[in-house]
Design a protein around this motif. Structure first.
Motif, short mmCIF file in Angstrom:
data_model
loop_
_atom_site.label_atom_id
_atom_site.label_comp_id
_atom_site.label_asym_id
_atom_site.label_seq_id
_atom_site.Cartn_x
_atom_site.Cartn_y
_atom_site.Cartn_z
N ALA A 6 0.75 -1.15 -0.09
CA ALA A 6 0.54 -0.04 0.18
C ALA A 6 0.78 1.53 -0.24
N LEU A 31 2.78 3.02 -3.64
CA LEU A 31 2.44 4.63 -3.85
C LEU A 31 2.47 5.64 -3.99
N PHE A 38 -3.81 6.02 2.13
CA PHE A 38 -4.09 5.64 0.93
C PHE A 38 -5.91 4.69 0.99
N TYR A 75 -8.06 2.52 -2.06
CA TYR A 75 -7.50 1.82 -3.12
C TYR A 75 -9.00 0.77 -3.37
N GLN A 94 -6.78 -2.88 -8.32
CA GLN A 94 -5.03 -3.48 -7.90
C GLN A 94 -4.46 -2.30 -8.66
N VAL A 95 -3.04 -2.31 -7.60
CA VAL A 95 -2.08 -1.80 -8.39
C VAL A 95 -0.85 -2.62 -8.78
N VAL A 119 -7.34 3.63 -10.13
CA VAL A 119 -7.35 1.96 -8.73
C VAL A 119 -7.15 3.34 -6.98
N ALA A 120 -6.50 4.72 -6.87
CA ALA A 120 -6.57 4.76 -5.58
C ALA A 120 -6.84 6.06 -5.74
#
Length: 160
Positions: free
Chosen positions: A60, A63, A95, A97, A100-101, A141-142
């Motif tokens: 996490a 990022l 964060f 989310y 997925q990253v 994504v986030a």
């Protein structure tokens, strides 16, 4: 106390130039080593796929690193508004989310100042940025919230 240029509420809404970066396995490995993360899901694509990921996922907090790495000059935003890098302190980040990253993704970051709050009688200012993150498929994504402390005064006799 020497007073320095301050960030004030007029900066709310100001956007940083958007940036992009590919999530590379080699850079991720350096992050994993430096943080002591040794989970097999972050090192082995087969283990990651068995756990339901498309490829090796990122931890996490990585990022935040990707956001910094995505800019040629990560602190240009502050310099452009007259704030020297030496006056900045990392506050915190959070964060959320939405997808997925993974290694191989190409991420786009859109950052803007969300709030500006003076602290300690104006001796420092907390600058909150909201960072919107999309992948190569234009999927959101986030979201990241980044708090930076800007020092607004220098004590007399301090070395600069």
């Amino acid at each position: 106390m020497e007073e320095l240029r301050k960030i004030d509420k007029t900066f709310i809404g100001r956007k940083r130039s958007s940036t992009r970066i590919e999530v590379e396995a080699s850079q991720l490995r350096m992050f994993l080593t430096s943080t002591g993360e040794d989970g097999p899901i972050f090192k082995n694509p087969e283990v990651a796929r068995a756990a339901g990921f498309r490829n090796i996922p990122i931890p996490a907090t990585y990022l935040f690193c990707l956001h910094l790495l995505s800019a040629k000059e990560p602190y240009e935003f502050y310099r452009d508004i007259g704030i020297e890098v030496g006056r900045l302190l990392h506050g915190e980040q959070s964060f959320t989310y939405h997808g997925q990253v993974c290694v191989g993704d190409v991420l786009s970051f859109e950052a803007k100042i969300f709030d500006v709050v003076d602290k300690k009688g104006g001796a420092m200012t907390l600058v909150t940025q909201h960072v919107y993150v999309e992948n190569q498929e234009n999927q959101h994504v986030a979201d990241m919230i980044v708090n930076t402390v800007v020092l607004n005064s220098i004590a007399e006799g301090a070395v600069s």
